[in-house]
Scaffold this motif. Sequence first.
Motif, PDB file in Angstrom:
ATOM      1  N   ALA A   1      23.065  70.869  14.687  1.00 54.91           N
ATOM      2  CA  ALA A   1      24.008  70.626  13.584  1.00 54.91           C
ATOM      3  C   ALA A   1      25.329  71.340  13.836  1.00 54.91           C
ATOM      4  CB  ALA A   1      23.405  71.080  12.259  1.00 54.91           C
ATOM      5  N   GLY A   2      25.275  72.438  14.574  1.00 54.11           N
ATOM      6  CA  GLY A   2      26.485  73.179  14.924  1.00 54.11           C
ATOM      7  C   GLY A   2      27.136  72.712  16.211  1.00 54.11           C
ATOM      8  N   GLY A   3      26.625  71.615  16.796  1.00 54.67           N
ATOM      9  CA  GLY A   3      27.235  71.059  17.995  1.00 54.67           C
ATOM     10  C   GLY A   3      26.597  71.489  19.296  1.00 54.67           C
ATOM     11  N   ARG A   4      25.491  72.211  19.245  1.00 54.66           N
ATOM     12  CA  ARG A   4      24.804  72.671  20.467  1.00 54.66           C
ATOM     13  C   ARG A   4      23.418  72.031  20.515  1.00 54.66           C
ATOM     14  NH1 ARG A   4      25.932  77.421  23.914  1.00 54.66           N
ATOM     15  NH2 ARG A   4      24.781  76.862  25.771  1.00 54.66           N
ATOM     16  N   ASP A   5      23.353  70.805  21.008  1.00 56.65           N
ATOM     17  CA  ASP A   5      22.104  70.049  21.062  1.00 56.65           C
ATOM     18  C   ASP A   5      21.349  70.404  22.339  1.00 56.65           C
ATOM     19  OD1 ASP A   5      20.140  68.316  20.294  1.00 56.65           O
ATOM     20  OD2 ASP A   5      21.220  66.497  20.859  1.00 56.65           O
ATOM     21  N   LEU A   6      20.241  71.120  22.195  1.00 57.30           N
ATOM     22  CA  LEU A   6      19.453  71.588  23.334  1.00 57.30           C
ATOM     23  C   LEU A   6      18.065  70.964  23.308  1.00 57.30           C
ATOM     24  CD1 LEU A   6      20.284  75.397  23.048  1.00 57.30           C
ATOM     25  CD2 LEU A   6      21.274  73.773  24.665  1.00 57.30           C
ATOM     26  N   ALA A   7      17.450  70.885  24.467  1.00 56.47           N
ATOM     27  CA  ALA A   7      16.073  70.421  24.553  1.00 56.47           C
ATOM     28  C   ALA A   7      15.153  71.424  23.859  1.00 56.47           C
ATOM     29  CB  ALA A   7      15.663  70.265  26.021  1.00 56.47           C
ATOM     30  N   HIS A   8      14.072  70.907  23.300  1.00 57.95           N
ATOM     31  CA  HIS A   8      13.108  71.763  22.605  1.00 57.95           C
ATOM     32  C   HIS A   8      12.589  72.863  23.530  1.00 57.95           C
ATOM     33  CE1 HIS A   8      10.320  72.509  19.289  1.00 57.95           C
ATOM     34  NE2 HIS A   8       9.374  72.664  20.189  1.00 57.95           N
ATOM     35  N   THR A   9      12.314  72.508  24.793  1.00 61.24           N
ATOM     36  CA  THR A   9      11.804  73.502  25.742  1.00 61.24           C
ATOM     37  C   THR A   9      12.833  74.583  26.054  1.00 61.24           C
ATOM     38  OG1 THR A   9      12.444  72.033  27.560  1.00 61.24           O
ATOM     39  CG2 THR A   9      10.141  71.938  26.831  1.00 61.24           C
ATOM     40  N   THR A  10      14.102  74.218  26.043  1.00 61.10           N
ATOM     41  CA  THR A  10      15.162  75.203  26.272  1.00 61.10           C
ATOM     42  C   THR A  10      15.189  76.220  25.140  1.00 61.10           C
ATOM     43  OG1 THR A  10      16.487  73.586  27.477  1.00 61.10           O
ATOM     44  CG2 THR A  10      17.646  75.517  26.610  1.00 61.10           C
ATOM     45  N   VAL A  11      15.046  75.748  23.910  1.00 62.23           N
ATOM     46  CA  VAL A  11      15.040  76.655  22.756  1.00 62.23           C
ATOM     47  C   VAL A  11      13.822  77.570  22.826  1.00 62.23           C
ATOM     48  CG1 VAL A  11      15.016  76.813  20.239  1.00 62.23           C
ATOM     49  CG2 VAL A  11      16.379  75.034  21.371  1.00 62.23           C
ATOM     50  N   ILE A  12      12.666  77.017  23.186  1.00 62.99           N
ATOM     51  CA  ILE A  12      11.455  77.837  23.329  1.00 62.99           C
ATOM     52  C   ILE A  12      11.675  78.926  24.368  1.00 62.99           C
ATOM     53  CG2 ILE A  12       9.056  77.827  24.163  1.00 62.99           C
ATOM     54  CD1 ILE A  12       8.799  75.014  22.900  1.00 62.99           C
ATOM     55  N   THR A  13      12.252  78.561  25.512  1.00 64.10           N
ATOM     56  CA  THR A  13      12.515  79.528  26.582  1.00 64.10           C
ATOM     57  C   THR A  13      13.471  80.615  26.112  1.00 64.10           C
ATOM     58  OG1 THR A  13      12.134  77.853  28.276  1.00 64.10           O
ATOM     59  CG2 THR A  13      13.393  79.801  28.940  1.00 64.10           C
ATOM     60  N   MET A  14      14.536  80.212  25.426  1.00 65.03           N
ATOM     61  CA  MET A  14      15.520  81.186  24.940  1.00 65.03           C
ATOM     62  C   MET A  14      14.887  82.146  23.928  1.00 65.03           C
ATOM     63  SD  MET A  14      18.330  80.954  26.528  1.00 65.03           S
ATOM     64  CE  MET A  14      19.092  82.199  25.506  1.00 65.03           C
ATOM     65  N   LEU A  15      14.108  81.601  23.003  1.00 68.14           N
ATOM     66  CA  LEU A  15      13.465  82.456  22.005  1.00 68.14           C
ATOM     67  C   LEU A  15      12.501  83.435  22.667  1.00 68.14           C
ATOM     68  CD1 LEU A  15      12.895  79.820  19.186  1.00 68.14           C
ATOM     69  CD2 LEU A  15      14.521  81.726  19.140  1.00 68.14           C
ATOM     70  N   SER A  16      11.755  82.978  23.663  1.00 68.17           N
ATOM     71  CA  SER A  16      10.827  83.869  24.384  1.00 68.17           C
ATOM     72  C   SER A  16      11.589  84.975  25.103  1.00 68.17           C
ATOM     73  CB  SER A  16       9.998  83.073  25.388  1.00 68.17           C
ATOM     74  OG  SER A  16       9.155  82.168  24.730  1.00 68.17           O
ATOM     75  N   THR A  17      12.687  84.617  25.739  1.00 73.48           N
ATOM     76  CA  THR A  17      13.525  85.605  26.424  1.00 73.48           C
ATOM     77  C   THR A  17      14.059  86.628  25.429  1.00 73.48           C
ATOM     78  OG1 THR A  17      14.159  84.005  28.116  1.00 73.48           O
ATOM     79  CG2 THR A  17      15.616  85.908  27.814  1.00 73.48           C
ATOM     80  N   MET A  18      14.489  86.147  24.265  1.00 75.64           N
ATOM     81  CA  MET A  18      15.042  87.049  23.255  1.00 75.64           C
ATOM     82  C   MET A  18      13.970  87.982  22.684  1.00 75.64           C
ATOM     83  SD  MET A  18      17.702  84.416  21.438  1.00 75.64           S
ATOM     84  CE  MET A  18      18.405  85.609  20.275  1.00 75.64           C
ATOM     85  N   VAL A  19      12.728  87.502  22.586  1.00 78.14           N
ATOM     86  CA  VAL A  19      11.621  88.362  22.170  1.00 78.14           C
ATOM     87  C   VAL A  19      11.425  89.453  23.220  1.00 78.14           C
ATOM     88  CG1 VAL A  19       9.107  88.468  21.835  1.00 78.14           C
ATOM     89  CG2 VAL A  19      10.436  86.645  20.734  1.00 78.14           C
ATOM     90  N   ASP A  20      11.408  89.060  24.496  1.00 80.73           N
ATOM     91  CA  ASP A  20      11.227  90.022  25.590  1.00 80.73           C
ATOM     92  C   ASP A  20      12.343  91.063  25.627  1.00 80.73           C
ATOM     93  OD1 ASP A  20       8.941  88.635  26.332  1.00 80.73           O
ATOM     94  OD2 ASP A  20       9.915  87.570  27.998  1.00 80.73           O
TER      95      ASP A  20
END
Length: 133
Positions: A37-56
């Motif tokens: 909605a903010g203009g950054r359309d990412l693949a679902h797997t990319t978001v999962i990877t980013m969230l996992s990295t941010m948890v780490d």
Amino acid sequence: MARPNSEHPTELELQILKVLWDEEPMTVRAVRDALAAGGRDLAHTTVITMLSTMVDKGQIEKLEPIQGKAFRFSPLHQREDVSRGMLGDIVDRVFDGSAEAVMLSLFDVADLDEVELANLRKLLNKKMKEGKS
């Protein structure tokens, strides 16, 4: 050679944090939808990877699902703390710790209207009074 990890969030990590600060906790799908909605359309797997990295990296936490639903994520640091740290880093690295140089540069690059300038003057006056107390 790989770039060393920064203590500050990357551009995408910061976008995800902003989404989570506005409405937390959120599922992967909700984060992805908000980014799109903010203009950054990412693949679902990319978001999962980013969230996992941010948890780490200790930026967010992964919360247990409620009644078998999807995992939810929540920021571990407040917006003010992250912005203060990032700004402090820029002041130190770019402006050699000079708040005056930062303000002069801000006036050069920002298009401030009369109301914003008046508000900044009030804040400066308030800081000056606090310093005299």
